[in-house]
Write an enzyme that holds these catalytic residues in place. Structure first.
Site, PDB file in Angstrom:
ATOM      1  N   ARG A   1      -5.396   4.799  20.835  1.00 12.56           N
ATOM      2  CA  ARG A   1      -5.622   3.395  20.445  1.00 12.56           C
ATOM      3  C   ARG A   1      -4.301   2.768  20.030  1.00 12.56           C
ATOM      4  O   ARG A   1      -3.420   3.475  19.528  1.00 12.56           O
ATOM      5  CB  ARG A   1      -6.635   3.300  19.291  1.00 12.56           C
ATOM      6  CG  ARG A   1      -6.258   4.103  18.078  1.00 12.56           C
ATOM      7  CD  ARG A   1      -7.211   3.893  16.912  1.00 12.56           C
ATOM      8  NE  ARG A   1      -6.921   2.657  16.195  1.00 12.56           N
ATOM      9  CZ  ARG A   1      -6.009   2.543  15.241  1.00 12.56           C
ATOM     10  NH1 ARG A   1      -5.277   3.575  14.864  1.00 12.56           N
ATOM     11  NH2 ARG A   1      -5.809   1.399  14.651  1.00 12.56           N
ATOM     12  N   PRO A   2      -4.185   1.460  20.234  1.00  7.62           N
ATOM     13  CA  PRO A   2      -2.965   0.811  19.739  1.00  7.62           C
ATOM     14  C   PRO A   2      -3.049   0.692  18.221  1.00  7.62           C
ATOM     15  O   PRO A   2      -4.102   0.337  17.689  1.00  7.62           O
ATOM     16  CB  PRO A   2      -3.016  -0.571  20.395  1.00  7.62           C
ATOM     17  CG  PRO A   2      -4.452  -0.819  20.709  1.00  7.62           C
ATOM     18  CD  PRO A   2      -5.116   0.511  20.871  1.00  7.62           C
TER      19      PRO A   2
ATOM     20  N   SER B   1       0.807  -1.219   0.000  1.00  6.60           N
ATOM     21  CA  SER B   1       0.000   0.000   0.000  1.00  6.60           C
ATOM     22  C   SER B   1       0.844   1.276   0.000  1.00  6.60           C
ATOM     23  O   SER B   1       1.666   1.483  -0.888  1.00  6.60           O
ATOM     24  CB  SER B   1      -0.932  -0.080   1.210  1.00  6.60           C
ATOM     25  OG  SER B   1      -1.764   1.028   1.274  1.00  6.60           O
TER      26      SER B   1
ATOM     27  N   GLU C   1     -12.878   6.438   5.744  1.00  6.09           N
ATOM     28  CA  GLU C   1     -11.943   6.881   6.759  1.00  6.09           C
ATOM     29  C   GLU C   1     -11.413   8.227   6.282  1.00  6.09           C
ATOM     30  O   GLU C   1     -11.337   8.472   5.067  1.00  6.09           O
ATOM     31  CB  GLU C   1     -10.777   5.896   6.899  1.00  6.09           C
ATOM     32  CG  GLU C   1     -11.193   4.558   7.476  1.00  6.09           C
ATOM     33  CD  GLU C   1      -9.994   3.640   7.752  1.00  6.09           C
ATOM     34  OE1 GLU C   1      -9.933   3.097   8.859  1.00  6.09           O
ATOM     35  OE2 GLU C   1      -9.126   3.475   6.876  1.00  6.09           O
TER      36      GLU C   1
ATOM     37  N   ASP D   1      -1.376   1.595  -3.775  1.00  2.68           N
ATOM     38  CA  ASP D   1      -2.143   0.510  -4.392  1.00  2.68           C
ATOM     39  C   ASP D   1      -3.556   0.965  -4.751  1.00  2.68           C
ATOM     40  O   ASP D   1      -4.429   0.149  -5.047  1.00  2.68           O
ATOM     41  CB  ASP D   1      -2.171  -0.740  -3.506  1.00  2.68           C
ATOM     42  CG  ASP D   1      -2.861  -0.507  -2.166  1.00  2.68           C
ATOM     43  OD1 ASP D   1      -2.920   0.649  -1.722  1.00  2.68           O
ATOM     44  OD2 ASP D   1      -3.328  -1.488  -1.557  1.00  2.68           O
TER      45      ASP D   1
ATOM     46  N   ASP E   1      -6.166   2.274  -3.152  1.00  2.00           N
ATOM     47  CA  ASP E   1      -7.416   2.108  -2.401  1.00  2.00           C
ATOM     48  C   ASP E   1      -7.676   3.291  -1.478  1.00  2.00           C
ATOM     49  O   ASP E   1      -8.592   3.244  -0.661  1.00  2.00           O
ATOM     50  CB  ASP E   1      -7.464   0.769  -1.638  1.00  2.00           C
ATOM     51  CG  ASP E   1      -6.396   0.643  -0.588  1.00  2.00           C
ATOM     52  OD1 ASP E   1      -5.538   1.539  -0.470  1.00  2.00           O
ATOM     53  OD2 ASP E   1      -6.400  -0.385   0.132  1.00  2.00           O
TER      54      ASP E   1
ATOM     55  N   THR F   1      -0.935  -1.566  12.758  1.00  3.77           N
ATOM     56  CA  THR F   1       0.081  -1.801  11.725  1.00  3.77           C
ATOM     57  C   THR F   1       1.501  -1.456  12.179  1.00  3.77           C
ATOM     58  O   THR F   1       2.456  -1.795  11.503  1.00  3.77           O
ATOM     59  CB  THR F   1      -0.216  -0.957  10.468  1.00  3.77           C
ATOM     60  OG1 THR F   1      -0.118   0.422  10.832  1.00  3.77           O
ATOM     61  CG2 THR F   1      -1.597  -1.231   9.892  1.00  3.77           C
TER      62      THR F   1
ATOM     63  N   ARG G   1      -1.380   5.288  19.180  1.00  4.88           N
ATOM     64  CA  ARG G   1      -1.667   6.548  18.479  1.00  4.88           C
ATOM     65  C   ARG G   1      -2.545   7.446  19.346  1.00  4.88           C
ATOM     66  O   ARG G   1      -3.433   6.967  20.050  1.00  4.88           O
ATOM     67  CB  ARG G   1      -2.374   6.284  17.162  1.00  4.88           C
ATOM     68  CG  ARG G   1      -1.545   5.493  16.178  1.00  4.88           C
ATOM     69  CD  ARG G   1      -2.056   5.660  14.750  1.00  4.88           C
ATOM     70  NE  ARG G   1      -1.466   4.658  13.873  1.00  4.88           N
ATOM     71  CZ  ARG G   1      -0.250   4.738  13.336  1.00  4.88           C
ATOM     72  NH1 ARG G   1       0.526   5.773  13.604  1.00  4.88           N
ATOM     73  NH2 ARG G   1       0.207   3.780  12.550  1.00  4.88           N
TER      74      ARG G   1
HETATM   75  C1  16G Z   1      -4.624  -0.167   7.441  1.00  7.38           C
HETATM   76  C2  16G Z   1      -6.087  -0.199   7.094  1.00  7.38           C
HETATM   77  C3  16G Z   1      -6.689   1.190   7.179  1.00  7.38           C
HETATM   78  C4  16G Z   1      -6.427   1.812   8.519  1.00  7.38           C
HETATM   79  C5  16G Z   1      -4.963   1.743   8.875  1.00  7.38           C
HETATM   80  C6  16G Z   1      -4.770   2.131  10.329  1.00  7.38           C
HETATM   81  C7  16G Z   1      -7.208  -1.584   5.460  1.00  7.38           C
HETATM   82  C8  16G Z   1      -7.277  -2.031   4.040  1.00  7.38           C
HETATM   83  N1  16G Z   1      -6.279  -0.701   5.743  1.00  7.38           N
HETATM   84  O1  16G Z   1      -3.925   0.579   6.498  1.00  7.38           O
HETATM   85  O2  16G Z   1      -8.067   1.076   6.950  1.00  7.38           O
HETATM   86  O3  16G Z   1      -6.829   3.157   8.533  1.00  7.38           O
HETATM   87  O4  16G Z   1      -4.495   0.413   8.723  1.00  7.38           O
HETATM   88  O5  16G Z   1      -3.454   1.951  10.693  1.00  7.38           O
HETATM   89  O6  16G Z   1      -7.969  -2.018   6.298  1.00  7.38           O
HETATM   90  P1  16G Z   1      -3.038   1.951  12.203  1.00  7.38           P
HETATM   91  O7  16G Z   1      -3.784   0.854  12.904  1.00  7.38           O
HETATM   92  O8  16G Z   1      -1.568   1.762  12.182  1.00  7.38           O
HETATM   93  O9  16G Z   1      -3.426   3.290  12.752  1.00  7.38           O
HETATM   94 MG    MG Z   2      -3.647   1.294   0.184  1.00 11.25          MG
END
Ligand code: 16G
Ligand code: MG
Length: 580
Positions: free
Chosen positions: A544-545, A92, A413, A312, A314, A548, A553
Site C-alpha cells: 500500500r502507498p 507524534s 492497529e 503524544d 495515542d 505519511t 509499504r
Molecule cells: C498515522 C496514523 C496511524 C497509521 C499510520 C500509518 C492516525 C492518528 N495515525 O500515524 O493510524 O497507522 O499513520 O502510516 O490516524 P503510513 O500510512 O505511513 O503507513
Molecule cells: Mg501518536
C-alpha cells in the site's frame, strides 16, 4: 448586490425554532483582516504540504504558515458545526525536530474527511489573495454563516516539542482572524486528552485536565472494586508496571494520574524530565518496529511488565524483556491489547445474557475492527472466539468510523492505536439494566457485569485511542483475570512478519481495494504478488502507498521468519519492477 438571507429550521424534540442566518460570506472587514495578517505567514517555497492520514507533518521550521492557516480553518469549522473544535500541535512518534498539526472535530474524532481537500488547498495557497479567494469560495460552498450568534471556539493543545510554543501562537493568530472567535490555550497535553476535551465540552460537561484525570481514576477504582475476590491474587510478576514515556508528554501525565490511583504501582522512565531525546531509541513506534527494549530498559527488567507510549501518547504497546539477552523482547502489541479487551467485554456480555428475570433483554452487537497489518494469528484467534472481525484501511479515522457502528466496538492497529467505543443507546440500556438489577438482585454477577461495562465506557477514551486510559484498562483487566503479562502473551502466537518500504517514482500509482489487501493498479501487480505468496506456508502479503511518507509499504507474513523475510523481499522487488 441584494444580501441573501438563509432560513434554517432547527427542530429539537417537539419544539421547532426558526433561525435567520446572515449570508454565507465574509464582510469587507473580515476579508481585510485575513488579507493583512496572512501576508506575515507565507508558505515555504517549493514545499507541498498534505493533510495526510493524520494531519500536516513536516520539519517544524516549515510549519508556521500551515499552523496559522489551520487556525483559520478550525475557526471556520467551528462556525460551520456551531461546536467547539480542537487543534493539536504534535508530530507524534516522529523526530523531535518535526512537528505537525491536526484538527479534532466536534465529536472528538478526526477532521471530517470532506474538509481535508480544503485543508490541503489552504496550506498551499501561495499568496494572501489566493488564500482569501479560496476561503470565500469555501465559505459559500459550505454555507458558513458569520452572523456572530455563536462565535467560533477552539481548544488548542501541544506536545512537549520545543517548537510547539511558537506554533501554538501562530495557530492562535489564525483563529483570532475570524471575528469573535475564541482560542483557548489548554497547554501541554497528550493528543487524546485534547480530543477528549473537545468531545466532553460539546456534550456540555466539564472538560478540564483535572476532570479528565478524575474520570479516568474514578472509573479505574470502580473496576478495581469489582474484581472477583477469588481472582485478584497476584502471581508475583504482576506487582509493578514500568512505562517508557518516549521522552514525551505521556510519561509526565501518567505520573500525575498515578497519584490518583490505588492498587497500581507505576514507574515511569523516559518521562522527558530525564533529559532524553523525544522518540530517539524510545517509544511505542520504536519498540513495535524494532522489537527491542527502549533506552533505559535492560535484562534487569526481565519478568517485569513493561509498556511503551509514543510521543503524544495515542499509541500503547506492552513488552516483556528476555533475560540474559541483548535487548530482545516479547512484544505484546495492539492486536493483543485488542484481544484482551475483547475477552473481558465478551465475558461481561455473556454474564449479562445469562441473567434471568430482567426486562428488556438485549443482544448487544460486539464488533472488532482491525487493519491488514493485524497479525493473522490475532484475526484467527478473534474469529475462533466467535467474534465479528472487520478490516478497514490504515488510519484511525477509518477504524474509528467503522467501530462506531456497533453497540460495543473495539479497534486497534498493531502499532498500538486503538480504543473501545460504546454506543449511546447501549450505554442507556446498561444504565437502565444496572438500576433495575440494583433493586432486584443487588450484588449479583449480572449487576457487577453491567457496572463493569459502564465503568469501562468511562475509563476508555470515547473520542480517540488513548495510551493512558489504555494502560489503566489493561492493568485492571489483568488483575481481573489474575494474569501475568506472560499468560496474556500466550493467548496466541504471532506469525513471523516483515515490513519493508520501497521508494518509487510515484506512490499514488498504487491503488488498492478491500481494506488495502488487494492492488487494483498498476494492473498485473496483484497477480504477481499472489504468485509469490502461494509459495509460502501461511503466506500473506500486501502492499500500500504510505499516507505519511513518500514510499510504498510491503507487509509479509509466513510460518517462519526466513519465509516472511523472503516473501517481503520478493514482493518489494516486484513493486520496484512495476513502479520503480
Ligand atoms: C498515522 C496514523 C496511524 C497509521 C499510520 C500509518 C492516525 C492518528 N495515525 O500515524 O493510524 O497507522 O499513520 O502510516 O490516524 P503510513 O500510512 O505511513 O503507513
Ligand atoms: Mg501518536
Amino acid at each position: 448586490m441584494e444580501p441573501q438571507v438563509t432560513v434554517v429550521a432547527a427542530s429539537s424534540g417537539s419544539k421547532s425554532t426558526v433561525v435567520i442566518r446572515a449570508p454565507a460570506a465574509m464582510n469587507e472587514q473580515q476579508q481585510s483582516l485575513i488579507l493583512e495578517s496572512s501576508s506575515r505567514f507565507l508558505p515555504p517555497q517549493g514545499v507541498k504540504l498534505s493533510y495526510g492520514t493524520a494531519g500536516f507533518r513536516a520539519d517544524a521550521s516549515l510549519l508556521q504558515s500551515t499552523v496559522f492557516r489551520v487556525g483559520i480553518l478550525a475557526a471556520l469549522r467551528s462556525l460551520k458545526t456551531q461546536s467547539v473544535i480542537g487543534v493539536m500541535i504534535t508530530a507524534s512518534h516522529n523526530k523531535v525536530s518535526d512537528n505537525g498539526v491536526k484538527i479534532a472535530d466536534p465529536n472528538g474524532g478526526m477532521l471530517s474527511q470532506h474538509w481535508e481537500p480544503f485543508a490541503d488547498a489552504l496550506a498551499n495557497a501561495p499568496s494572501p489573495q489566493e488564500l482569501i479567494q479560496l476561503i470565500n469560495e469555501f465559505v459559500k460552498k459550505e454555507g458558513i454563516s458569520f452572523d456572530g450568534v455563536k462565535p467560533a471556539e477552539i481548544l488548542l493543545g501541544r506536545d512537549t516539542r520545543p517548537s510547539g510554543e511558537a506554533l501554538l501562537e501562530a495557530a492562535k493568530e489564525g483563529v483570532a482572524l475570524i471575528v469573535g472567535a475564541v482560542a483557548m490555550d489548554m497547554g501541554i497535553l497528550t493528543t487524546p486528552q485534547l480530543h477528549w476535551m473537545v468531545r466532553t465540552r460539546n456534550k456540555g460537561m466539564k472538560a478540564s485536565e483535572q476532570d479528565y484525570f478524575e474520570q479516568l481514576s474514578s472509573s479505574f477504582r470502580c473496576l478495581m472494586d469489582l474484581i472477583p475476590s477469588e481472582r485478584s491474587k497476584f502471581d508475583g510478576t504482576n506487582d509493578k508496571l514500568v512505562v517508557d514515556g518516549a521522552n514525551g508528554v505521556g510519561g509526565l501525565k501518567l505520573k500525575v494520574l498515578e497519584k490518583l490511583l490505588n492498587g497500581l504501582v507505576i514507574e515511569v522512565r523516559n518521562s522527558s524530565e530525564d533529559g532524553g531525546i523525544l522518540n530517539e531509541g524510545v517509544g511505542a513506534d520504536y519498540v513495535q518496529k524494532e522489537k527491542v527494549v527502549p533506552h533505559g530498559f535492560g535484562s534487569g527488567d526481565a519478568g517485569i511488565r513493561c509498556a511503551s507510549l509514543d510521543g503524544d501518547a495515542d499509541r500503547l504497546v506492552y513488552f516483556n524483556v528476555h533475560p540474559e539477552s541483548s535487548g530482545a523482547i516479547d512484544l505484546v502489541d495492539g492486536d493483543k491489547i485488542l484481544s484482551l479487551f475483547a475477552l473481558f467485554i465478551r465475558e461481561q456480555l455473556s454474564i449479562l445474557n445469562e441473567k434471568e428475570g430482567t426486562k428488556n433483554n438485549y443482544q448487544a452487537r460486539l464488533g472488532i475492527v482491525q487493519t491488514a497489518y493485524a497479525n493473522g494469528a490475532s484475526t484467527n484467534y478473534l474469529k475462533q472466539l466467535g467474534l465479528e472481525v472487520n478490516l478497514t484501511p490504515t488510519g484511525v479515522k477509518y477504524l474509528h468510523e467503522k467501530t462506531a457502528e456497533f453497540d460495543i466496538g473495539i479497534y486497534f492497529e498493531a502499532n498500538g492505536h486503538g480504543t473501545v467505543l460504546f454506543s449511546e443507546s447501549f450505554i442507556d440500556w446498561l444504565e437502565a439494566t444496572a438500576n433495575e438489577l440494583s433493586t432486584q438482585s443487588k450484588g449479583s454477577d449480572a449487576e457487577k457485569a453491567a457496572l463493569r461495562l459502564l465503568a469501562a465506557s468511562r475509563l476508555i477514551n470515547q473520542a480517540f485511542g488513548d495510551a493512558l486510559s489504555g494502560v489503566l484498562l489493561v492493568e485492571v483487566i489483568l488483575q481481573h483475570m489474575g494474569w501475568s503479562i506472560h499468560r496474556w502473551n500466550e493467548l496466541y502466537h504471532d506469525l513471523p512478519s516483515r515490513q519493508l518500504k520501497v521508494k518509487v517514482a510515484d506512490r499514488t500509482a498504487v491503488i488498492t481495494t478491500n481494506a488495502e489487501t488487494v492492488v487494483v493498479s498498476p494492473p498485473g501487480l496483484q497477480e504477481a504478488i499472489n504468485n509469490e505468496t502461494v509459495k509460502y506456508s501461511q503466506g500473506r502479503c500486501f502492499v500500500r502507498p504510505s499516507g505519511t511518507e513518500d514510499v510504498v509499504r510491503v507487509y509479509a507474513e509466513a510460518s517462519s521468519q526466513e519465509a516472511a523475510d523472503s516473501l517481503a523481499n520478493s514482493v518489494a522487488k516486484l513493486v520496484d519492477q512495476f513502479l520503480g
